[in-house]
Motif scaffolding. Sequence first.
Motif, PDB file in Angstrom:
ATOM      1  N   MET A 187       1.217  -1.111  -0.012  1.00 20.20           N
ATOM      2  CA  MET A 187      -0.167   0.438  -0.118  1.00 20.20           C
ATOM      3  C   MET A 187       0.944   1.495  -0.164  1.00 20.20           C
ATOM      4  O   MET A 187       0.772   2.299  -1.083  1.00 20.20           O
ATOM      5  N   ILE A 188       1.190   1.113   0.599  1.00 16.47           N
ATOM      6  CA  ILE A 188       2.534   1.970   0.970  1.00 16.47           C
ATOM      7  C   ILE A 188       3.469   2.792  -0.208  1.00 16.47           C
ATOM      8  O   ILE A 188       3.335   3.860  -1.222  1.00 16.47           O
ATOM      9  N   LYS A 189       3.668   1.292  -0.834  1.00 17.61           N
ATOM     10  CA  LYS A 189       4.346   1.689  -2.167  1.00 17.61           C
ATOM     11  C   LYS A 189       3.433   1.539  -3.272  1.00 17.61           C
ATOM     12  O   LYS A 189       4.357   2.637  -3.855  1.00 17.61           O
ATOM     13  N   ASP A 190       2.378   1.741  -3.136  1.00 18.99           N
ATOM     14  CA  ASP A 190       1.291   2.284  -4.549  1.00 18.99           C
ATOM     15  C   ASP A 190       1.096   3.551  -4.293  1.00 18.99           C
ATOM     16  O   ASP A 190       0.898   4.515  -4.939  1.00 18.99           O
ATOM     17  N   MET A 191       1.006   4.124  -2.766  1.00 18.53           N
ATOM     18  CA  MET A 191       0.921   5.345  -2.622  1.00 18.53           C
ATOM     19  C   MET A 191       1.935   6.504  -2.431  1.00 18.53           C
ATOM     20  O   MET A 191       2.056   7.369  -3.395  1.00 18.53           O
ATOM     21  N   ILE A 192       3.047   5.742  -2.903  1.00 21.87           N
ATOM     22  CA  ILE A 192       4.619   6.462  -3.630  1.00 21.87           C
ATOM     23  C   ILE A 192       4.466   6.514  -4.897  1.00 21.87           C
ATOM     24  O   ILE A 192       4.378   8.210  -5.668  1.00 21.87           O
ATOM     25  N   ASN A 193       4.079   5.173  -5.970  1.00 21.40           N
ATOM     26  CA  ASN A 193       3.927   5.688  -7.432  1.00 21.40           C
ATOM     27  C   ASN A 193       3.035   6.829  -7.528  1.00 21.40           C
ATOM     28  O   ASN A 193       2.961   7.044  -8.994  1.00 21.40           O
ATOM     29  N   ILE A 194       1.411   6.888  -6.825  1.00 19.20           N
ATOM     30  CA  ILE A 194       0.497   7.784  -7.271  1.00 19.20           C
ATOM     31  C   ILE A 194       0.876   8.529  -7.127  1.00 19.20           C
ATOM     32  O   ILE A 194       1.175   9.955  -7.619  1.00 19.20           O
ATOM     33  N   GLN A 195       1.756   9.469  -5.681  1.00 17.34           N
ATOM     34  CA  GLN A 195       2.301  10.369  -5.413  1.00 17.34           C
ATOM     35  C   GLN A 195       3.301  11.002  -6.681  1.00 17.34           C
ATOM     36  O   GLN A 195       3.190  12.137  -7.460  1.00 17.34           O
ATOM     37  N   PHE A 196       4.151  10.135  -7.205  1.00 18.26           N
ATOM     38  CA  PHE A 196       5.485   9.794  -8.233  1.00 18.26           C
ATOM     39  C   PHE A 196       4.659  10.597  -9.464  1.00 18.26           C
ATOM     40  O   PHE A 196       4.591  11.100 -10.370  1.00 18.26           O
ATOM     41  N   GLY A 197       3.694   9.576  -9.783  1.00  8.83           N
ATOM     42  CA  GLY A 197       2.788  10.190 -11.173  1.00  8.83           C
ATOM     43  C   GLY A 197       1.963  11.127 -10.850  1.00  8.83           C
ATOM     44  O   GLY A 197       1.638  11.651 -12.131  1.00  8.83           O
ATOM     45  N   ILE A 198       1.619  11.618  -9.795  1.00  7.05           N
ATOM     46  CA  ILE A 198       0.509  13.040  -9.710  1.00  7.05           C
ATOM     47  C   ILE A 198       1.231  13.816 -10.206  1.00  7.05           C
ATOM     48  O   ILE A 198       1.274  15.168 -10.809  1.00  7.05           O
ATOM     49  N   LEU A 199       2.935  14.023  -9.983  1.00  3.28           N
ATOM     50  CA  LEU A 199       4.014  14.878  -9.803  1.00  3.28           C
ATOM     51  C   LEU A 199       4.457  15.034 -10.982  1.00  3.28           C
ATOM     52  O   LEU A 199       4.952  15.812 -11.833  1.00  3.28           O
ATOM     53  N   ASN A 200       4.339  13.324 -11.684  1.00  2.94           N
ATOM     54  CA  ASN A 200       5.028  13.701 -13.853  1.00  2.94           C
ATOM     55  C   ASN A 200       3.520  13.668 -14.158  1.00  2.94           C
ATOM     56  O   ASN A 200       3.610  13.400 -15.875  1.00  2.94           O
ATOM     57  N   GLY A 201       2.377  14.249 -13.597  1.00  2.00           N
ATOM     58  CA  GLY A 201       1.616  14.433 -14.927  1.00  2.00           C
ATOM     59  C   GLY A 201       0.649  12.912 -15.177  1.00  2.00           C
ATOM     60  O   GLY A 201      -0.734  12.795 -16.339  1.00  2.00           O
ATOM     61  N   ARG A 202       0.732  11.851 -14.625  1.00  2.00           N
ATOM     62  CA  ARG A 202       0.315  10.663 -14.752  1.00  2.00           C
ATOM     63  C   ARG A 202      -0.747   9.543 -14.042  1.00  2.00           C
ATOM     64  O   ARG A 202      -0.662   9.034 -13.340  1.00  2.00           O
ATOM     65  N   LYS A 203      -1.196  10.885 -13.239  1.00  2.00           N
ATOM     66  CA  LYS A 203      -2.082  10.333 -12.378  1.00  2.00           C
ATOM     67  C   LYS A 203      -2.873   9.269 -12.488  1.00  2.00           C
ATOM     68  O   LYS A 203      -2.702   8.292 -11.947  1.00  2.00           O
ATOM     69  N   ASN A 204      -4.115   9.446 -13.784  1.00  4.69           N
ATOM     70  CA  ASN A 204      -4.760   8.032 -13.312  1.00  4.69           C
ATOM     71  C   ASN A 204      -4.343   7.157 -13.283  1.00  4.69           C
ATOM     72  O   ASN A 204      -5.144   5.755 -13.539  1.00  4.69           O
ATOM     73  N   SER A 205      -3.293   6.905 -14.602  1.00  4.89           N
ATOM     74  CA  SER A 205      -2.153   5.538 -15.305  1.00  4.89           C
ATOM     75  C   SER A 205      -2.337   5.327 -13.931  1.00  4.89           C
ATOM     76  O   SER A 205      -2.039   4.260 -13.807  1.00  4.89           O
ATOM     77  N   ALA A 206      -1.710   6.450 -12.856  1.00  2.00           N
ATOM     78  CA  ALA A 206      -1.074   5.490 -11.287  1.00  2.00           C
ATOM     79  C   ALA A 206      -1.415   4.982 -10.361  1.00  2.00           C
ATOM     80  O   ALA A 206      -1.650   3.919  -9.987  1.00  2.00           O
ATOM     81  N   ILE A 207      -2.317   5.340 -10.503  1.00  2.00           N
ATOM     82  CA  ILE A 207      -4.140   5.063  -9.740  1.00  2.00           C
ATOM     83  C   ILE A 207      -4.687   3.557 -10.421  1.00  2.00           C
ATOM     84  O   ILE A 207      -4.740   3.123  -9.540  1.00  2.00           O
ATOM     85  N   LYS A 208      -4.546   3.630 -11.834  1.00  2.00           N
ATOM     86  CA  LYS A 208      -5.476   2.612 -12.084  1.00  2.00           C
ATOM     87  C   LYS A 208      -3.502   1.287 -11.946  1.00  2.00           C
ATOM     88  O   LYS A 208      -4.743   0.113 -11.848  1.00  2.00           O
ATOM     89  N   ASP A 209      -2.709   1.625 -12.251  1.00  2.00           N
ATOM     90  CA  ASP A 209      -2.201   0.374 -11.431  1.00  2.00           C
ATOM     91  C   ASP A 209      -1.939   0.059 -10.443  1.00  2.00           C
ATOM     92  O   ASP A 209      -0.800  -0.895  -9.952  1.00  2.00           O
ATOM     93  N   SER A 210      -3.017   0.835  -9.334  1.00  4.54           N
ATOM     94  CA  SER A 210      -2.203   0.562  -8.042  1.00  4.54           C
ATOM     95  C   SER A 210      -3.652  -0.181  -7.189  1.00  4.54           C
ATOM     96  O   SER A 210      -4.506  -0.782  -8.557  1.00  4.54           O
ATOM     97  N   GLY A 211      -3.172  -0.217  -6.071  1.00  2.15           N
ATOM     98  CA  GLY A 211      -4.673  -1.094  -5.788  1.00  2.15           C
ATOM     99  C   GLY A 211      -5.893   0.171  -4.860  1.00  2.15           C
ATOM    100  O   GLY A 211      -6.693  -0.181  -4.149  1.00  2.15           O
ATOM    101  N   PHE A 212      -5.191   1.378  -5.462  1.00  3.06           N
ATOM    102  CA  PHE A 212      -6.666   2.340  -4.696  1.00  3.06           C
ATOM    103  C   PHE A 212      -7.439   2.396  -6.285  1.00  3.06           C
ATOM    104  O   PHE A 212      -7.518   2.145  -6.792  1.00  3.06           O
ATOM    105  N   GLU A 213      -8.485   3.380  -5.537  1.00  3.83           N
ATOM    106  CA  GLU A 213      -9.642   3.961  -6.396  1.00  3.83           C
ATOM    107  C   GLU A 213     -10.131   5.402  -6.600  1.00  3.83           C
ATOM    108  O   GLU A 213      -9.277   6.294  -4.517  1.00  3.83           O
ATOM    109  N   ASN A 214      -9.820   6.469  -7.002  1.00  2.00           N
ATOM    110  CA  ASN A 214     -10.450   7.651  -6.741  1.00  2.00           C
ATOM    111  C   ASN A 214     -11.435   7.503  -5.983  1.00  2.00           C
ATOM    112  O   ASN A 214     -12.729   7.506  -7.097  1.00  2.00           O
ATOM    113  N   VAL A 215     -11.827   8.576  -5.100  1.00  2.00           N
ATOM    114  CA  VAL A 215     -12.978   8.844  -4.851  1.00  2.00           C
ATOM    115  C   VAL A 215     -13.230  10.071  -4.609  1.00  2.00           C
ATOM    116  O   VAL A 215     -14.115  10.020  -4.741  1.00  2.00           O
ATOM    117  N   ILE A 216     -12.022  11.175  -4.727  1.00  2.00           N
ATOM    118  CA  ILE A 216     -12.533  12.584  -4.878  1.00  2.00           C
ATOM    119  C   ILE A 216     -11.302  13.143  -5.219  1.00  2.00           C
ATOM    120  O   ILE A 216     -10.236  13.239  -5.065  1.00  2.00           O
TER     121      ILE A 216
END
Length: 106
Positions: free
Chosen positions: A76-105
């Motif tokens: 979960m922590i690895k996924d969170m960090i990957n999502i954070q890097f995805g946000i910083l690099n403009g690929r938030k949606n793909s980072a969330i899709k590749d993780s165990g997370f879902e975007n709620v808001i």
Amino acid sequence: MEATWVESFIRKPAKSILYHLAKAVEHKLLHHPGVFELFGVDLLLDSNLHLWFLEVNKEPQLLDYPLKKKFQNVQMIKDMINIQFGILNGRKNSAIKDSGFENVIN
């Protein structure tokens, strides 16, 4: 497609609860793409299959668990960090899709 038991009684109501919690406090949260924080949310499923919100923990304990749970928390922590890097690099949606997370808001 018919919704599964988990989708109907757990995931859908949990997402609704998380959405309303986030909306209630969003004005107090720091909105910066380089910052994230983990909150633990305790929910209870009663005998009538109603999901209840119990509490939010600002600093949930992640390591004092059996080995399988520790592995899940590390992932979960690895996924969170990957999502954070995805946000910083403009690929938030793909980072969330590749993780165990879902975007709620957003």
